[in-house]
Design an enzyme around this catalytic site. Structure first.
Site: not given
Length: 406
Positions: A165-167, A170
């Site tokens: 999951h890449c912040p 998003g």
């Protein structure tokens, strides 16, 4: 009013434009990512590329530097939107556990009562490329996760070929957007190299024109120096990320697998060779989404899980035995009460030297006294009964006490 799928979505995703675009719950970090891309390029166009328009032999050749920077930035932003605003490969949730995997078991309590229960195995084995791979059951989505699928705790969804999951974008990175994610990261790396190179080239031109040192050239264009420093720092992040994912693609691994199964043979199950691995990522057709977020929800009728016949019959037999046993105990208690009542009446009449009544109890019929069973809470029964005068025969004796003593 019937709702659409995105309106009743159980995950943590955010939707815009009526469910046409889907983002992760941390999509508010996306504007920061946009600023980190757009602001440096805008500064480059104003303070660097604009001065390079006429620095070549062909008078207007310098415009190409400005055009390339703008077009390349637009390309990067398009890749960012493809990465963050689309379904990454979410596996639709089940409304009920899979019936074909249910196991019916019976537990026996201390009092001998059997209690049926339904259980689901936590794992099961599937074959992938001739190798047995264990897949887990997801309690949240009520399904067995496909191979290489994992449940994202941030988005609260099971994602196929889950990478991470890449912040910064998003969104989860999975099967349907991994290609665009890598192209976004690698293109950002190339953009950093381009801005850094053109800024350094402008410093070199200033040195040649002014016949000065590098320090004088840097003072003449401080924004060029700032852009070089910014791109150098950013290059360590996006460049390192690009190199790392090049390694993952060459071995057909995901970020999640590289950390969790580093020393496990499972990490080589999907490796088809370096060339085929790259073809799989970049040349294979992107699978269509398994979710129609704009579709209307169809109500499903409630389902009833049927227990096996043996379990149901044993449960009914236990209930019948309990009812019969309770009835016999009630009848015995009533018979004892009637015996005590008869003895007490005879003793009182004998003491008062008066004609007395003798209650003759028909013991054979004592067990046939009618009982009405009233069912209360589960596992408890309370009884009430009515005594019929026809079940008790009453005989009168006119013998006096004195004659009785004689």
């Amino acid at each position: 009013m019937t709702k659409r799928v995105f309106e009743a979505w159980k995950g943590s995703n955010k939707f815009i434009l009526g469910g046409r675009l889907i983002f992760g719950p941390d999509a508010r970090s996306l504007p920061a990512t946009l600023l980190l891309i757009i602001v440096p390029v805008a500064l480059f166009c104003v303070f660097v590329a604009r001065h390079l328009r006429h620095e070549f032999s062909s008078y207007n050749a310098g415009y190409a530097i400005l055009v390339v920077a703008i077009l390349f930035t637009i390309y990067v932003l398009i890749l960012l939107s493809f990465t963050s605003a689309r379904d990454p490969g979410i596996v639709p949730r089940n409304l009920h556990p899979p019936e074909e995997e249910l196991r019916y078991e019976t537990t026996i309590s201390a009092d001998g009562r059997q209690t049926p229960s339904v259980q689901i195995p936590r794992t099961k084995e599937v074959m992938v490329n001739g190798v047995s791979v264990r897949v887990k059951y997801c309690d949240t989505c009520m399904l067995y996760r496909p191979p290489r699928c994992s449940h994202c705790s941030i988005c609260n969804n099971c994602v196929e070929r889950f990478d991470h999951h890449c912040p910064w974008v998003g969104q989860c990175i999975g099967q349907r957007n991994y290609r665009y994610f890598f192209m976004f990261v690698s293109s950002s790396t190339l953009l950093c190299i381009y801005v850094f190179s053109m800024s350094a080239f402008y410093i070199k031109i200033l040195m040649d024109n002014q016949h000065g040192t590098v320090w004088r050239a840097m003072k003449a264009s401080p924004w060029s120096v700032a852009l070089m420093i910014y791109c150098f720092i950013a290059l360590w992040f996006v460049g390192g990320l690009t190199a790392f994912h090049l390694y993952l693609i060459s071995t057909n691994m995901t970020t999640y697998e590289s950390f969790k199964y580093r020393s496990n043979s499972r990490s080589i199950v999907y490796n088809r060779g370096c060339a085929n691995n790259f073809l799989e990522v970049f040349c294979s057709k992107v699978k269509p989404s398994r979710n129609n977020f704009r579709a209307f929800i169809e109500e499903e009728p409630p389902r009833v899980v049927t227990l096996p016949n043996t379990t149901r019959e044993s449960a009914e037999a236990d209930e019948d035995n309990g009812t019969r046993r309770q009835k016999v105990e009630d009848d015995l208690d009533i018979g004892d009460d009637l015996m005590n009542l008869s003895q007490r009446c005879n003793a009182e009449e004998a003491t008062n030297d008066q004609p007395h009544h003798t209650l003759d109890i028909d013991h054979e019929r004592a067990g046939s006294i009618r009982t009405e069973t009233r069912h209360g809470s589960w596992g408890r029964r309370s009884g009430s009964w009515d005594i019929s005068t026809s079940d008790v025969r009453e005989s009168r004796s006119f013998t006096t006490a004195k004659e009785g003593r004689g």
